[in-house]
Design an enzyme around this catalytic site. Sequence first.
Site, PDB file in Angstrom:
ATOM      1  N   LYS A 116       0.834  -1.200   0.000  1.00  0.00           N
ATOM      2  CA  LYS A 116       0.000   0.000   0.000  1.00  0.00           C
ATOM      3  C   LYS A 116       0.876   1.261   0.000  1.00  0.00           C
ATOM      4  O   LYS A 116       0.504   2.274  -0.594  1.00  0.00           O
ATOM      5  CB  LYS A 116      -0.906   0.018   1.232  1.00  0.00           C
ATOM      6  CG  LYS A 116      -2.037  -1.011   1.214  1.00  0.00           C
ATOM      7  CD  LYS A 116      -2.992  -0.732   2.383  1.00  0.00           C
ATOM      8  CE  LYS A 116      -3.732  -1.936   2.916  1.00  0.00           C
ATOM      9  NZ  LYS A 116      -4.806  -2.451   2.131  1.00  0.00           N
ATOM     10  N   GLU A 200      -2.395   7.097   8.016  1.00  0.00           N
ATOM     11  CA  GLU A 200      -3.295   7.982   7.278  1.00  0.00           C
ATOM     12  C   GLU A 200      -4.139   8.776   8.241  1.00  0.00           C
ATOM     13  O   GLU A 200      -4.429   8.325   9.343  1.00  0.00           O
ATOM     14  CB  GLU A 200      -4.254   7.148   6.388  1.00  0.00           C
ATOM     15  CG  GLU A 200      -3.593   6.598   5.157  1.00  0.00           C
ATOM     16  CD  GLU A 200      -4.533   5.732   4.329  1.00  0.00           C
ATOM     17  OE1 GLU A 200      -5.712   5.587   4.701  1.00  0.00           O
ATOM     18  OE2 GLU A 200      -4.070   5.206   3.307  1.00  0.00           O
ATOM     19  N   HIS A 235     -14.148  -2.850   9.042  1.00  0.00           N
ATOM     20  CA  HIS A 235     -13.447  -2.552   7.794  1.00  0.00           C
ATOM     21  C   HIS A 235     -13.579  -3.656   6.758  1.00  0.00           C
ATOM     22  O   HIS A 235     -12.775  -3.743   5.846  1.00  0.00           O
ATOM     23  CB  HIS A 235     -11.966  -2.236   8.051  1.00  0.00           C
ATOM     24  CG  HIS A 235     -11.772  -1.160   9.072  1.00  0.00           C
ATOM     25  ND1 HIS A 235     -12.264   0.110   8.902  1.00  0.00           N
ATOM     26  CD2 HIS A 235     -11.169  -1.170  10.281  1.00  0.00           C
ATOM     27  CE1 HIS A 235     -11.963   0.835   9.967  1.00  0.00           C
ATOM     28  NE2 HIS A 235     -11.303   0.089  10.820  1.00  0.00           N
ATOM     29  N   ARG A 292      -7.128  -7.823  -8.874  1.00  0.00           N
ATOM     30  CA  ARG A 292      -7.852  -9.089  -9.072  1.00  0.00           C
ATOM     31  C   ARG A 292      -9.325  -8.754  -9.266  1.00  0.00           C
ATOM     32  O   ARG A 292      -9.717  -7.596  -9.198  1.00  0.00           O
ATOM     33  CB  ARG A 292      -7.708  -9.958  -7.827  1.00  0.00           C
ATOM     34  CG  ARG A 292      -8.164  -9.187  -6.578  1.00  0.00           C
ATOM     35  CD  ARG A 292      -8.183 -10.030  -5.334  1.00  0.00           C
ATOM     36  NE  ARG A 292      -8.179  -9.235  -4.128  1.00  0.00           N
ATOM     37  CZ  ARG A 292      -9.258  -8.775  -3.513  1.00  0.00           C
ATOM     38  NH1 ARG A 292     -10.451  -9.000  -4.006  1.00  0.00           N
ATOM     39  NH2 ARG A 292      -9.155  -8.063  -2.420  1.00  0.00           N
TER      40      ARG A 292
END
Length: 658
Positions: A116, A200, A235, A292
Amino acid sequence: MFDKILIANRGEIACRVIKTCRRLGIRTVAVFSEADRHARHVRLADEAICVGPAAARESYLVAERIIEVARATGAQAIHPGYGFLSENEAFAEACAAADIVFIGPPVAAIHAMGSKSAAKALMAQAGVPLVPGYHGDDQTPALLQQQADAIGYPVLIKASAGGGGKGMRVVERSEDFAAALASCQREAASSFGDDRVLIEKYLLEPRHVEIQVFGDTQGTVVHLFERDCSLQRRHQKVVEEAPAPGMSAERRAAMGKAAVDAARAVGYVGAGTVEFIVDRSGAFFFMEMNTRLQVEHPVTEMITGQDLVEWQLRVAAGQPLPLTQDELAIHGHAIEVRVYAEDADAGFLPSIGRLQHLGMPRESAHVRIDTGVEQGDEITPYYDPMIAKLIVWDESRPRALQRMAQALMQCRIVGVTANIGFLERLVTHPAFVEGQFDTGLIGRQLAQLCPPTQAAAETAWQLAALAQLLDEQARSDVASPWHADGWRMNGAQTRTLTLLNGGEERSIQVDYAAQGYVLTLDGRRCAVRGERRDDGQLLAELDGQPQFATVVRDGERLHVFTDAIHGAVFTVIDPLAHAGEDSDAHGGLVSPMPGKIVALLAEVGVPVDKGAPLLVLEAMKMEHTITAPSAGVVRSFRYPVGEQVAGGAELLEFEASA
Ligand code: ADP
Ligand code: ADP
Ligand code: MG
């Protein structure tokens, strides 16, 4: 196009890929673990090969073994589905080395998006907006703390290599940062073998909106619009829909462009998803790219009329994308829910077991079901406990919502606990219905979404009683004491049926009528009759009103489903099973029902212990053992073996020991 492909996955996604292959005339090779020997994907594929024991690490994740099977069976390509090896660079490389097409993006694209952090660095260069944060290589705790303080709390710490909602920590205050960081790193190391993290800004009340992208080997990249996946628990996505509620044409174009830019920046080929987080003002930021097919791809298929697996196959075979951006359009609205074997009311604990009954809505232009199981199959502890994805489509969102509520009512599952009731409350929740929701909705409304079990409706009691009576009737033959004229003429045409539901026990008086029965429950009478059909169906008439129900028997339990009743569970309290427990220890033991004496088990005058079997009575083709209410002796048996006895008849004389 390929003649034969191997599917390196299981469950619903394997079945879904097989379906497209079959339509295109491509032969399929399934792989399976020992736990999946009888699984649906194995039954559906043209060939199936066992690749190892139940644990995925020893079967579905063994790249060499899967490539060996592809070679041995002559498969030209491998579809990895999602999860498992789908985002595994080494596997994609090994496929190439073995001259087998990996149906997915180029290795370099998997690599670029695999971390990420690295992906965010790349996206920044490509001009894609990012959530404010830190995604650098320097992982010194003091530096990370300083970065978090600069970003401003709350912040979210994520595992760079993470996925599936794992390894994320929300930190509210600077003083909590160090501990959260350590625990995130521990989880990241153990789950992903990599303890690097990024930080973040934690957005408040955001939406998860993602864009489906597709690239081909000619260098064309298009997007197939967005999906809103904001209904999440911890999440992880629970409900997904397309298009996103409240999306304007301008924002769609801007997000589509950003996603296509992101894909182009990594030379993307095949199906991919660019995930964005959208804040309250509507500003959107790149989160990650999944290289994907996604679990929720069917909603995109439903609104575009395209088969994304077919697109994947065509692209992997070197063909251009079937449609250009201008040829793609949104038609109507689609919603998907993930039906899981889990107990929402017990903290979403996975539920394993055999799907004794699996009733799903009929598939149509409006309803699609992607599943890897059939009635009778097992939900095992080895893999994710998904039962099915239920997808609906209609012209508008309100109509699609209605379809979904209806479809959920038709999901009738017995054998494992499923999240149907939870999903039903979720898709009818006013905030969701009005399109006023964010990723925190489920967390905030948990109490309302998982209410304490409600008392079953009167109708449910009546249907359970009727099913029990009809089943008893079916089990007995003409000579049954309940239906033989003999005992009826003797008078006993009334009995009591006791049912237990959620801790509430109620006795229902049953009067036998010419057609059916009259049930009296709390003084209210209801004439009932009905017919049992295949697979638990009950065509009932309650006081003349037709009622279609499913009543599934599971031992002594009855699971009642109708359009308004979500699997109310009743236990039939068999008075014979506990006969004697409430009787006087002294005196006669009485037959609670008419029946036939089939055995005398104690000897007259010989002392027995409490609970010792004394006599067996057969009623409704079932044997019931009458046991000693206490230690004592049988003084006499009133009837010989073979005798028919009426309800209330004294069966034996018992004397308790002093
Ligand atoms: P995963 O790899 O587990 O899918 P993501 O980065 O896609 O991880 O995040 C998963 C979910 O966590 C998102 O869908 C969103 O609900 C939430 N999330 C991620 N980043 C943020 C953020 N910066 N602020 C608020 N919520 C976030
Ligand atoms: P998506 O982002 O595609 O909607 P999620 O991130 O919610 O999907 O879940 C996909 C992830 O969940 C996979 O990457 C994998 O880790 C796991 N997963 C879910 N179902 C399966 C399955 N049947 N087999 C293997 N992995 C699965
Ligand atoms: Mg994600």
